[in-house]
Scaffold this active site. Structure first.
Site, PDB file in Angstrom:
ATOM      1  N   ILE A 140       2.309  74.087 -29.187  1.00 55.73           N
ATOM      2  CA  ILE A 140       1.472  74.253 -30.220  1.00 55.73           C
ATOM      3  C   ILE A 140       2.193  74.643 -31.736  1.00 55.73           C
ATOM      4  O   ILE A 140       1.616  74.106 -32.723  1.00 55.73           O
ATOM      5  CB  ILE A 140       0.710  75.507 -30.059  1.00 55.73           C
ATOM      6  CG1 ILE A 140       1.548  76.838 -30.093  1.00 55.73           C
ATOM      7  CG2 ILE A 140      -0.135  75.489 -28.835  1.00 55.73           C
ATOM      8  CD1 ILE A 140       0.606  78.171 -30.211  1.00 55.73           C
ATOM      9  N   ASP A 141       3.571  74.695 -31.483  1.00 54.76           N
ATOM     10  CA  ASP A 141       4.211  75.216 -32.764  1.00 54.76           C
ATOM     11  C   ASP A 141       4.411  73.742 -33.781  1.00 54.76           C
ATOM     12  O   ASP A 141       5.025  73.730 -35.067  1.00 54.76           O
ATOM     13  CB  ASP A 141       5.695  75.728 -32.620  1.00 54.76           C
ATOM     14  CG  ASP A 141       5.476  77.029 -31.683  1.00 54.76           C
ATOM     15  OD1 ASP A 141       4.355  77.603 -31.846  1.00 54.76           O
ATOM     16  OD2 ASP A 141       6.295  77.262 -30.914  1.00 54.76           O
ATOM     17  N   ARG A 176     -15.116  92.046 -47.138  1.00 53.42           N
ATOM     18  CA  ARG A 176     -13.881  92.295 -46.592  1.00 53.42           C
ATOM     19  C   ARG A 176     -12.704  91.212 -46.616  1.00 53.42           C
ATOM     20  O   ARG A 176     -13.322  89.820 -46.919  1.00 53.42           O
ATOM     21  CB  ARG A 176     -13.825  92.779 -44.883  1.00 53.42           C
ATOM     22  CG  ARG A 176     -14.521  94.017 -44.622  1.00 53.42           C
ATOM     23  CD  ARG A 176     -14.852  93.922 -43.315  1.00 53.42           C
ATOM     24  NE  ARG A 176     -15.028  95.348 -42.765  1.00 53.42           N
ATOM     25  CZ  ARG A 176     -15.474  95.687 -41.746  1.00 53.42           C
ATOM     26  NH1 ARG A 176     -15.851  94.683 -40.818  1.00 53.42           N
ATOM     27  NH2 ARG A 176     -15.938  97.013 -41.263  1.00 53.42           N
ATOM     28  N   MET A 183       0.168  81.666 -34.564  1.00 51.86           N
ATOM     29  CA  MET A 183       1.159  81.566 -33.903  1.00 51.86           C
ATOM     30  C   MET A 183       2.224  80.434 -34.616  1.00 51.86           C
ATOM     31  O   MET A 183       1.736  79.900 -35.459  1.00 51.86           O
ATOM     32  CB  MET A 183       1.212  81.283 -32.445  1.00 51.86           C
ATOM     33  CG  MET A 183       1.068  82.583 -31.448  1.00 51.86           C
ATOM     34  SD  MET A 183       0.915  81.927 -29.633  1.00 51.86           S
ATOM     35  CE  MET A 183       1.041  83.560 -28.973  1.00 51.86           C
ATOM     36  N   GLY A 184       3.227  80.010 -34.059  1.00 53.84           N
ATOM     37  CA  GLY A 184       3.904  78.735 -34.741  1.00 53.84           C
ATOM     38  C   GLY A 184       5.343  79.281 -34.682  1.00 53.84           C
ATOM     39  O   GLY A 184       6.216  78.314 -35.131  1.00 53.84           O
ATOM     40  N   ARG A 185       5.836  80.179 -33.864  1.00 52.16           N
ATOM     41  CA  ARG A 185       7.278  80.710 -33.816  1.00 52.16           C
ATOM     42  C   ARG A 185       7.719  80.670 -35.201  1.00 52.16           C
ATOM     43  O   ARG A 185       7.296  81.340 -35.987  1.00 52.16           O
ATOM     44  CB  ARG A 185       8.081  79.764 -33.087  1.00 52.16           C
ATOM     45  CG  ARG A 185       9.172  80.250 -32.168  1.00 52.16           C
ATOM     46  CD  ARG A 185       9.827  79.707 -31.271  1.00 52.16           C
ATOM     47  NE  ARG A 185       9.123  79.659 -29.914  1.00 52.16           N
ATOM     48  CZ  ARG A 185       9.111  80.874 -28.950  1.00 52.16           C
ATOM     49  NH1 ARG A 185       9.795  81.369 -29.305  1.00 52.16           N
ATOM     50  NH2 ARG A 185       8.394  80.461 -27.756  1.00 52.16           N
ATOM     51  N   GLN A 281      -4.825  80.259 -28.630  1.00 52.97           N
ATOM     52  CA  GLN A 281      -4.377  79.155 -29.428  1.00 52.97           C
ATOM     53  C   GLN A 281      -3.781  78.206 -28.201  1.00 52.97           C
ATOM     54  O   GLN A 281      -3.696  77.042 -28.575  1.00 52.97           O
ATOM     55  CB  GLN A 281      -3.271  79.339 -30.369  1.00 52.97           C
ATOM     56  CG  GLN A 281      -3.746  80.066 -31.655  1.00 52.97           C
ATOM     57  CD  GLN A 281      -2.977  80.609 -32.460  1.00 52.97           C
ATOM     58  OE1 GLN A 281      -2.430  80.073 -33.359  1.00 52.97           O
ATOM     59  NE2 GLN A 281      -2.440  81.766 -31.923  1.00 52.97           N
ATOM     60  N   ARG A 282      -3.537  78.712 -27.294  1.00 58.82           N
ATOM     61  CA  ARG A 282      -2.840  77.879 -25.982  1.00 58.82           C
ATOM     62  C   ARG A 282      -3.596  77.395 -25.080  1.00 58.82           C
ATOM     63  O   ARG A 282      -3.533  76.545 -24.256  1.00 58.82           O
ATOM     64  CB  ARG A 282      -1.503  78.395 -25.559  1.00 58.82           C
ATOM     65  CG  ARG A 282      -0.502  78.845 -26.701  1.00 58.82           C
ATOM     66  CD  ARG A 282       0.960  79.120 -26.232  1.00 58.82           C
ATOM     67  NE  ARG A 282       1.076  79.586 -24.930  1.00 58.82           N
ATOM     68  CZ  ARG A 282       2.121  80.461 -24.453  1.00 58.82           C
ATOM     69  NH1 ARG A 282       2.930  80.735 -25.415  1.00 58.82           N
ATOM     70  NH2 ARG A 282       2.213  80.873 -23.228  1.00 58.82           N
TER      71      ARG A 282
HETATM   72  O1  F6P Z   1       6.354  78.364 -28.686  1.00 61.94           O
HETATM   73  C1  F6P Z   1       4.893  78.539 -28.122  1.00 61.94           C
HETATM   74  C2  F6P Z   1       4.589  79.983 -28.513  1.00 61.94           C
HETATM   75  O2  F6P Z   1       3.240  80.227 -28.324  1.00 61.94           O
HETATM   76  C3  F6P Z   1       4.637  80.488 -29.874  1.00 61.94           C
HETATM   77  O3  F6P Z   1       4.026  80.256 -30.974  1.00 61.94           O
HETATM   78  C4  F6P Z   1       4.887  82.006 -29.810  1.00 61.94           C
HETATM   79  O4  F6P Z   1       5.600  82.629 -30.522  1.00 61.94           O
HETATM   80  C5  F6P Z   1       5.495  82.086 -28.533  1.00 61.94           C
HETATM   81  O5  F6P Z   1       5.328  80.729 -27.834  1.00 61.94           O
HETATM   82  C6  F6P Z   1       4.712  83.044 -27.396  1.00 61.94           C
HETATM   83  O6  F6P Z   1       5.560  83.310 -26.259  1.00 61.94           O
HETATM   84  P1  F6P Z   1       4.967  84.122 -25.087  1.00 61.94           P
HETATM   85  O7  F6P Z   1       3.967  83.044 -24.453  1.00 61.94           O
HETATM   86  O8  F6P Z   1       6.125  84.412 -24.370  1.00 61.94           O
HETATM   87  O9  F6P Z   1       4.319  85.182 -25.397  1.00 61.94           O
END
Ligand code: F6P
Length: 357
Positions: A140-141, A176, A183-185, A281-282
């Site tokens: 996803i990143d 508000r 996410m996105g690392r 998001q995943r």
């Molecule tokens: O690399 C994909 C990702 O979803 C990142 O966006 C996020 O930082 C990380 O993995 C989360 O990892 P985990 O599933 O171990 O919490």
């Protein structure tokens, strides 16, 4: 002699993995008469005896599979073969056991679906084994080098955009500031794309140094012209780009979104709320774009093995599938171009990027 190829999904899951597995198995069977073996739980199944793997029956890989999120083979982001985490807390090199597992399966080639970290590890693992390896980029990143798109990114952007669509009416109703942490690392691809598509007022990403004061001033300007609410998108790693922002110091368990919402409320006097989108998001059904990408990359990955072109990654570039030597890809994380089209577009639309200078 019928060839046997393996496929595994490694690292964090995302939408489009099942579509990739399906494309690989269908192309292997219909295009080359090969059998495809699905390895379970990334590389973890290779440690089991017998090895945890399933023969993929092409007649059971219907289009319904391409619609499903996740990976029916399972995955792991906790199993580095060279520094495998042991129950006593130590790390052990278990790569030999995994290679032995691969040999037991009698594979003539392996396709690994993973992000840059997984692809680098799999390349290192497979290198000495003599088993040709082809990588398919997924995350996803969207930070894998030498590909414009990785499987799973489109769906994550669609989900983050939808979240903004849903936060806007409630933010407006209660006057508000709504902060959405995505996410996105270490990259801001999801944040900038969803921020533009979802009509955010502010987008904060790790690639652009930002400071709180710029964001506060932007929200104050919006209020001065009658806007009573604001939408802010912040990438999970955005806090790293400004030394003044240290979420860990104030909110160890809540991240940069929560940190930011608290600071904005205090500085602007308007109520603020944070939403951390996280693994939502995943986990969705893949978008049409992700299904297409998964299918095209999966098919080409098999053909690369047929052409004897191991040690490559299939990639999406300039509206077509290409292949890139894995040596060029590993260690080349692709972040947002701070002068690129999306950043210029955001600025042109009046989106505040929090610039520190
Ligand atoms: O690399 C994909 C990702 O979803 C990142 O966006 C996020 O930082 C990380 O993995 C989360 O990892 P985990 O599933 O171990 O919490």
């Amino acid at each position: 002699m019928t060839k046997r190829i393996g496929i595994l999904t490694s690292g964090g899951d995302c939408a489009g993995l099942n579509a990739t597995i399906r494309a690989v198995a269908l192309r292997a069977h219909h295009g080359h008469g090969w059998t495809t073996i699905g390895l379970r739980y990334g590389t973890l199944g290779l440690l089991e005896r017998p090895v945890e793997a399933v023969t993929l029956d092409p007649d059971r890989l219907s289009a319904a599979l391409a619609r499903q999120g996740g990976t029916f083979l399972g995955s792991t982001n906790r199993g580095d073969p060279f520094a495998f985490p042991m129950p006593d807390g130590s790390r052990k090199d278990r790569s030999g056991e995994m290679i032995e597992g691969l040999k037991q399966l009698g594979l003539d080639g392996l396709i690994g679906v993973g992000g840059d970290g997984s692809l680098a590890i799999l390349r290192k693992l497979l290198g000495p084994s003599g088993i040709p390896f082809v990588g398919v980029p997924k995350t996803i990143d969207n930070d894998v080098g030498h590909t414009e798109r990785a499987v799973g990114y489109s769906t994550a952007v669609a989900i983050a955009t939808e979240a903004l669509d849903r936060l806007q009416p409630t933010g407006t109703s209660h006057e508000r500031t709504m902060v959405l942490e995505v996410m996105g690392r270490d990259a801001g691809h999801i944040a900038i794309a969803a921020g533009i598509a979802g009509g955010a007022d502010v987008v904060l990403i790790p690639e652009i140094r930002w400071k709180l004061e710029t964001v506060v001033q932007h929200i104050a300007q919006l209020r001065a012209v009658g806007r009573t609410s604001a939408l802010v998108v912040v990438a999970e790693a955005a806090g790293q780009s400004d030394e003044a922002v240290d979420p860990a110091a104030d909110a160890p368990d809540h991240g940069v979104g929560d940190w930011l919402a608290k600071r904005l409320a205090k500085a602007t006097g308007a109520e603020a709320r944070a939403t951390v989108l996280g693994h939502v998001q995943r986990g969705a059904m893949p978008t049409a774009e992700d299904r297409l990408l998964a299918s095209a990359l999966g098919v080409r990955a098999v053909d690369l093995l047929a052409e004897g072109k191991g040690d490559h990654m299939v990639a999406w570039w300039n509206r077509q599938v290409i292949d890139v030597p894995l040596a060029k890809v590993v260690g080349q994380s692709r972040t947002v171009d701070a002068d690129g089209t999306l950043i210029c577009t955001a600025r042109a639309l009046g989106i505040c990027l929090g610039d520190a200078v």
